[in-house]
Structures are given as structure tokens and as C-alpha cells.
Design an enzyme around this catalytic site. Sequence first.
Site, mmCIF file in Angstrom:
data_model
loop_
_atom_site.group_PDB
_atom_site.id
_atom_site.type_symbol
_atom_site.label_atom_id
_atom_site.label_comp_id
_atom_site.label_asym_id
_atom_site.label_seq_id
_atom_site.Cartn_x
_atom_site.Cartn_y
_atom_site.Cartn_z
ATOM 1 C CG ASN A 10 -1.670 1.273 1.411
ATOM 2 O OD1 ASN A 10 -1.798 2.056 0.473
ATOM 3 N ND2 ASN A 10 -2.191 1.497 2.610
ATOM 4 C CE LYS A 12 0.296 3.462 4.778
ATOM 5 N NZ LYS A 12 0.231 3.608 6.201
ATOM 6 C CG HIS A 93 -5.705 1.973 5.094
ATOM 7 N ND1 HIS A 93 -5.251 2.876 6.017
ATOM 8 C CD2 HIS A 93 -4.701 1.076 4.904
ATOM 9 C CE1 HIS A 93 -4.013 2.548 6.373
ATOM 10 N NE2 HIS A 93 -3.662 1.454 5.717
ATOM 11 C CD GLU A 95 -2.759 5.515 6.765
ATOM 12 O OE1 GLU A 95 -2.735 5.608 5.525
ATOM 13 O OE2 GLU A 95 -1.839 4.997 7.427
ATOM 14 C CD GLU A 164 -3.529 -2.570 7.320
ATOM 15 O OE1 GLU A 164 -2.438 -2.846 6.817
ATOM 16 O OE2 GLU A 164 -4.127 -1.506 7.088
ATOM 17 N N GLY A 170 2.672 1.985 10.598
ATOM 18 C CA GLY A 170 3.684 3.022 10.436
ATOM 19 C C GLY A 170 4.415 3.400 11.711
ATOM 20 C CB SER A 209 5.271 -2.137 11.831
ATOM 21 O OG SER A 209 4.863 -0.798 12.085
HETATM 22 C C1 PEP Z 1 -0.653 0.031 5.851
HETATM 23 O O1 PEP Z 1 -0.530 1.116 5.322
HETATM 24 O O2 PEP Z 1 -1.655 -0.634 5.611
HETATM 25 C C2 PEP Z 1 0.416 -0.436 6.734
HETATM 26 C C3 PEP Z 1 0.270 -1.588 7.319
HETATM 27 O O3 PEP Z 1 1.498 0.381 6.883
HETATM 28 P P1 PEP Z 1 2.913 -0.023 7.524
HETATM 29 O O4 PEP Z 1 3.331 -1.341 6.944
HETATM 30 O O5 PEP Z 1 3.831 1.097 7.152
HETATM 31 O O6 PEP Z 1 2.713 -0.133 9.005
#
Ligand code: PEP
Length: 246
Positions: A10, A12, A93, A95, A164, A170, A209
Amino acid sequence: MTRRRLIAGNWKMNGTADALGEVTAIANAAGEQDRVDVALCLPATLIARAAAAAPGLAIGGQDVHASESGAHTGCTSAAMLLDAGATLTIVGHSERRQDQHETNADVRAKAAAALAAGLGVILCVGESDEVRTSGDAVAHVSAQLYASLPEAPSDSTHLSIAYEPIWAIGTGKVASTTDIAEMHAALRARLFAAFGEAGQDMRLLYGGSVKASNAAEIFAVPDVDGALVGGASLTAADFVPIVAAG
Ligand code: PEP
């Protein structure tokens, strides 16, 4: 039940034309193996160019509008994603749930629209730090999934769920393998309750992460069928070792 793993990046709001070299490098590495499915969910502005540059790689969007067309300035329909060369999209997501105030009902409508148009869907759920600390994470995320699920797709492999934890996205923090196993077992039970045997075909991804150093340990957790990867999907150097661990 053997589910083929899906490892999806992803990006973003990252990536312009100069990042297409990373897309093709990831595509080349993905094409050299046949164990796992690999996808990159890119900014809408890059999808068509990435699909042209890397025809063997699954390219996805990061969101989709629930309507087929109309007065929705700035939004992208499922038909537009398909037209640009995408074969899947993320919905829900955290976000977007936070920044765009998307509700479970919004996420369900988006997932339904995408599936009806023929796109694969990665539907995201996850708890906040506060909910995790309260001890209610499993009940909270199970309820979130239940309220976000569309009707059964005609091909059940087209719907994947990404667990998630928001506090792990992140941040460099990763859920413990015990907590991932507990959550994925609960989500699998929820999919079975909703869809019966078809729910067994749906992949459950972990996101938060994930990187080369922890991917193998996470993939070894029961009911983890892949990963949704943010920061570590932006370069082939970081992402390809995660694919290799799959
Ligand atoms: C994500 O954006 O869905 C995500 C899991 O980000 P990261 O791997 O950077 O934590």
C-alpha cells in the site's frame, strides 16, 4: 484448506513517475516466483502507468467510490480503476476511516461496488490503541468486520480481509504473534458465520509494520494468509524480501 498467500503493498500518498522503476523491479521479482500472489496498491495517478510498465503484476487502488458514476468530485469509481488497469482495491483502510470519516456502512458499500464490478477487494479492519488496552480488541474488530462485510462475492477468493491494528501502522510496533493468532481465529469464525464454507477461501492478511525481519514469523501464525505492507512496500529492496518470506 490451502489458501494461496497474498502480499500486497500500500503506497498510500507516495509515488510519482520516478517510482515506476521500483514497480517494475518488484514485478520482476514477483514474476520469478509462483508461491504467492503479489499486488501493489498505488496512488490513482500511477495505476495506468504501472499497469502498462508491469503487466504481470496485480495493480490495485487504495479506495473506490460506492457509486458507478456521478457528482462525486475527486472520487474514483470501480469502472475507472478497471479502466486504468487495476484488478483490485483496498477499502476501509484506517487512515480513510479516520481522515475521511468512513463508516462501516460506507466500507460495505464500497466493497460491494468493487466486487460487483469485478475487482478484488482488501477490506481493512483494526482496533485503536485505546481499544487494545481496554481488552476489547477481539470483540471490537469482529463487530467492525461484521458491519463492513458485503454480500458473498461470486468468487470468494476475490475478498480478502486485512487485520491492521491502528497502533501498529507506520509505528514500528507489531502485534504479538499470540494476539494476531487470536484475532485471525476470531475473524475466520466471523467469515464462516457470514459465508459458510466460502468464508474459508477468503484470505486474512496481517498489516502493521511488516518488514523483512518479522515477515517469516508473522506468516507462520495460523490463519495468516499474507500481509498488507505500507512503508516497506515502497522499494523493491524492502518489499522483495517480504515476498520471498511468503
Ligand atoms: C498500511 O498502510 O496498511 C500499513 C500496514 O502500513 P505499515 O506497513 O507502514 O505499518
